[in-house]
Design a protein around this motif. Structure first.
Motif, short mmCIF file in Angstrom:
data_model
loop_
_atom_site.label_atom_id
_atom_site.label_comp_id
_atom_site.label_asym_id
_atom_site.label_seq_id
_atom_site.Cartn_x
_atom_site.Cartn_y
_atom_site.Cartn_z
N GLY A 56 40.20 -30.29 26.58
CA GLY A 56 41.29 -29.71 25.79
C GLY A 56 40.83 -28.80 24.66
N ASP A 57 39.52 -28.75 24.39
CA ASP A 57 39.01 -27.86 23.34
C ASP A 57 39.12 -26.40 23.79
OD1 ASP A 57 38.36 -29.90 21.65
OD2 ASP A 57 36.21 -29.88 22.08
N PRO A 58 39.29 -25.48 22.84
CA PRO A 58 39.31 -24.07 23.21
C PRO A 58 37.94 -23.61 23.68
CG PRO A 58 39.30 -24.29 20.82
CD PRO A 58 39.47 -25.67 21.39
N VAL A 59 37.91 -22.78 24.71
CA VAL A 59 36.65 -22.24 25.21
C VAL A 59 36.07 -21.25 24.20
CG1 VAL A 59 35.59 -20.84 27.02
CG2 VAL A 59 37.25 -22.63 27.62
N ALA A 60 36.93 -20.39 23.66
CA ALA A 60 36.47 -19.43 22.66
C ALA A 60 36.20 -20.13 21.33
CB ALA A 60 37.52 -18.33 22.46
N LEU A 61 35.23 -19.64 20.60
CA LEU A 61 34.88 -20.23 19.30
C LEU A 61 36.01 -20.05 18.30
CD1 LEU A 61 32.65 -21.42 17.39
CD2 LEU A 61 32.09 -19.03 16.83
N PRO A 62 36.52 -21.12 17.70
CA PRO A 62 37.53 -20.97 16.65
C PRO A 62 36.90 -20.37 15.39
CG PRO A 62 37.53 -23.20 17.54
CD PRO A 62 36.29 -22.53 18.03
N LEU A 63 37.68 -19.63 14.65
CA LEU A 63 37.24 -19.07 13.36
C LEU A 63 37.61 -20.07 12.27
CD1 LEU A 63 36.27 -16.84 11.45
CD2 LEU A 63 38.53 -15.79 11.67
N THR A 64 36.61 -20.55 11.54
CA THR A 64 36.85 -21.51 10.47
C THR A 64 36.78 -20.79 9.13
OG1 THR A 64 35.87 -23.30 11.77
CG2 THR A 64 36.08 -23.65 9.39
N MET A 65 37.93 -20.58 8.51
CA MET A 65 38.02 -19.94 7.20
C MET A 65 38.26 -21.05 6.17
SD MET A 65 37.70 -16.65 7.85
CE MET A 65 38.41 -15.75 6.49
N ALA A 66 37.21 -21.49 5.50
CA ALA A 66 37.36 -22.61 4.58
C ALA A 66 36.32 -22.53 3.47
CB ALA A 66 37.21 -23.94 5.32
N SER A 67 36.77 -22.74 2.25
CA SER A 67 35.83 -22.90 1.13
C SER A 67 35.64 -24.37 0.78
CB SER A 67 36.34 -22.14 -0.10
OG SER A 67 37.59 -22.66 -0.51
N MET A 68 36.59 -25.22 1.21
CA MET A 68 36.51 -26.66 0.95
C MET A 68 36.67 -27.42 2.25
SD MET A 68 38.60 -27.34 -2.59
CE MET A 68 40.20 -27.02 -1.84
N PHE A 69 36.06 -28.61 2.30
CA PHE A 69 36.16 -29.48 3.46
C PHE A 69 36.55 -30.89 2.99
CE2 PHE A 69 33.23 -26.10 4.42
CZ PHE A 69 33.58 -25.72 5.71
N ASN A 70 37.27 -31.61 3.82
CA ASN A 70 37.66 -32.98 3.49
C ASN A 70 36.40 -33.82 3.34
OD1 ASN A 70 39.42 -35.19 3.13
ND2 ASN A 70 39.14 -35.79 5.28
N PRO A 111 28.75 -37.57 0.73
CA PRO A 111 28.85 -36.27 1.40
C PRO A 111 27.77 -35.99 2.43
CG PRO A 111 27.91 -35.98 -0.79
CD PRO A 111 28.28 -37.42 -0.67
N ALA A 112 26.67 -36.75 2.41
CA ALA A 112 25.54 -36.44 3.28
C ALA A 112 25.95 -36.43 4.75
CB ALA A 112 24.42 -37.45 3.06
N GLY A 113 25.52 -35.38 5.46
CA GLY A 113 25.77 -35.30 6.88
C GLY A 113 27.07 -34.65 7.27
N PHE A 114 27.83 -34.15 6.28
CA PHE A 114 29.12 -33.53 6.55
C PHE A 114 29.17 -32.14 5.92
CE2 PHE A 114 29.83 -38.07 6.77
CZ PHE A 114 30.62 -38.21 7.89
N ALA A 115 30.05 -31.27 6.45
CA ALA A 115 30.31 -29.99 5.80
C ALA A 115 30.85 -30.28 4.40
CB ALA A 115 31.32 -29.18 6.60
N GLN A 116 30.30 -29.58 3.41
CA GLN A 116 30.59 -29.93 2.02
C GLN A 116 31.35 -28.85 1.27
OE1 GLN A 116 26.74 -30.87 0.36
NE2 GLN A 116 26.35 -32.49 1.84
N TYR A 117 30.84 -27.63 1.34
CA TYR A 117 31.41 -26.56 0.52
C TYR A 117 31.08 -25.24 1.20
CZ TYR A 117 32.11 -23.59 -3.63
OH TYR A 117 32.53 -22.62 -4.50
N GLY A 118 31.93 -24.25 1.01
CA GLY A 118 31.79 -22.99 1.74
C GLY A 118 30.51 -22.22 1.48
N ARG A 119 29.82 -22.50 0.39
CA ARG A 119 28.53 -21.84 0.14
C ARG A 119 27.39 -22.56 0.84
NH1 ARG A 119 25.34 -22.68 -4.20
NH2 ARG A 119 27.07 -23.49 -5.45
N PHE A 120 27.66 -23.79 1.29
CA PHE A 120 26.62 -24.59 1.94
C PHE A 120 26.76 -24.60 3.46
CE2 PHE A 120 26.81 -27.80 -1.87
CZ PHE A 120 26.47 -26.77 -2.74
N ASP A 121 28.00 -24.68 3.95
CA ASP A 121 28.23 -24.97 5.36
C ASP A 121 29.43 -24.18 5.88
OD1 ASP A 121 26.44 -27.47 5.73
OD2 ASP A 121 27.66 -27.99 3.99
#
Length: 369
Positions: free
Chosen positions: A23-37, A42-52
């Motif tokens: 069910g995932d999209p074949v094409a790469l989704p565009l992720t526009m985010a400066s913050m992540f949940n 925080p280790a091992g996860f997307a943290q902030y738009g300047r890092f990840d």
């Protein structure tokens, strides 16, 4: 990683498939985010738009696959070069640069490295091994040199530089990993402007650094994070899309360039020609050894500045522009930027147009120039 370029190209377009859930999209989704949940640790996860950013991750995976080395993405080729300089050099270090390579690298060294106590010397690419490498912390190779298309022996330069204790950086912008593989020839670091053929559509600035040395990669990543020299997610998405067709476009461009260069060589209006795929080119034998293809750039010299401008502006299948590697054939008279070339020197970047139609347009423009 296989050394078979066809296998490498075939696998490239299926890297994302390996991670897809039903069910995932074949094409790469565009992720526009400066913050992540990010509750809790925080280790091992997307943290902030300047890092990840997941879109960076995807394009870096493709670039790493092509380079057979860890790749780090940047917002331009010069950002990639800057990251290498400022992450690897310190006061008192000495650098060797090509005198005939991309001029902005030399300007960066003069304006910003020299005041910090990093000295540099210049040497022409065709004589790059002359004088040796003793005393240099970093040796920066660009072959074929842009714009004159002179060559140096990458493997020999790396061997001599390593013996002298230097780190070798190779700018592979003109060739891409499909045309030349400096890391396989001994370079410690590759830099490239993916603005050119990897993106291929003249709509995004991008660059990368690649290395098989974990300490170098870690330092380059730290420089990116702390300096903020990060690529935009949309640009990363565009480059990801471009990389999927790079092998196809590069093959067409190189094949067309081989056809066109031979015809230009025989044209009476062309006073001099540089293209490594021609048997009479001074770099031909070296190019056959260290390159997989001869590239898509041709350096041709017409009689005068006026003739060069008339040729460029009078051809309906040339886009006058100060870049290269796009689907459009493009050209410019490089002396206008101060490069040490003849006034009538034209850097011609062969695009993806049907080759006979392209030649017809070029020949007609030459006749009128």
């Amino acid at each position: 990683m296989t050394d078979n370029p066809n296998a490498r190209a075939a696998q490239l377009t299926h890297l994302r498939r390996r991670k897809l859930k039903k069910g995932d999209p074949v094409a790469l989704p565009l992720t526009m985010a400066s913050m992540f949940n990010l509750p809790g640790t925080p280790a091992g996860f997307a943290q902030y738009g300047r890092f990840d950013n997941p879109t960076w991750d995807a394009v870096e995976e493709m670039l790493s696959h092509l380079e057979d080395a860890q790749a780090v993405a940047f917002p331009s080729g010069m950002a990639a070069i800057s990251a290498v300089f400022f992450s690897q050099l310190k006061t008192g270090d000495r650098v060797l640069l090509p005198s005939d390579g991309y001029y902005t690298t030399r300007v960066l060294a003069a304006r910003f490295l020299k005041p910090l106590g990093v000295t540099f010397d210049l040497r022409p690419t065709g004589a790059f091994l002359d004088g040796g490498f003793d005393g240099y912390r970093l040796v920066f190779i660009e072959t074929p040199a842009n714009p004159g298309l002179d060559f140096c022996d990458i493997a020999a330069a790396c061997k001599a530089a390593h013996t002298a204790g230097a780190t070798v950086v190779a700018d592979n912008t003109t060739m891409t990993p499909y045309g030349q593989r400096p890391l396989d020839l001994g370079a410690d670091i590759v830099v490239a402007a993916d603005t050119k053929a990897p993106n291929g559509h003249s709509d995004a600035l991008f660059g990368h650094v690649a290395s098989r040395d974990e300490k170098i990669v870690a330092a380059v990543k730290d420089w990116r994070k702390l300096s903020g020299a990060i690529p935009g997610p949309f640009e990363a998405w565009l480059v990801h899309r471009g990389l999927e067709t790079l092998e196809l476009r590069f093959d067409r461009m190189c094949s067309s360039a081989e056809t066109i260069a031979a015809r230009l060589l025989a044209h009476p209006k062309v006073k001099a020609l540089r293209f490594p795929g021609l048997a009479n080119d001074p770099s031909h034998n070296l190019a056959r050894v260290q390159m997989q293809r001869f590239g898509f750039l041709i350096g041709l010299t017409l009689e005068t500045e006026e003739a060069a401008e008339a040729f460029i502006n009078g051809c309906d299948l040339i886009q006058p522009a100060t870049s290269f590697g796009g689907v459009h054939t493009s050209a410019e008279r490089r002396a206008r930027w101060g490069d040490a070339v003849a006034p009538g020197f034209v850097r011609l970047s062969v695009g993806c147009e049907p080759v006979e139609e392209l030649w017809r347009a070029l020949e007609e423009a030459l006749e009128r120039s």
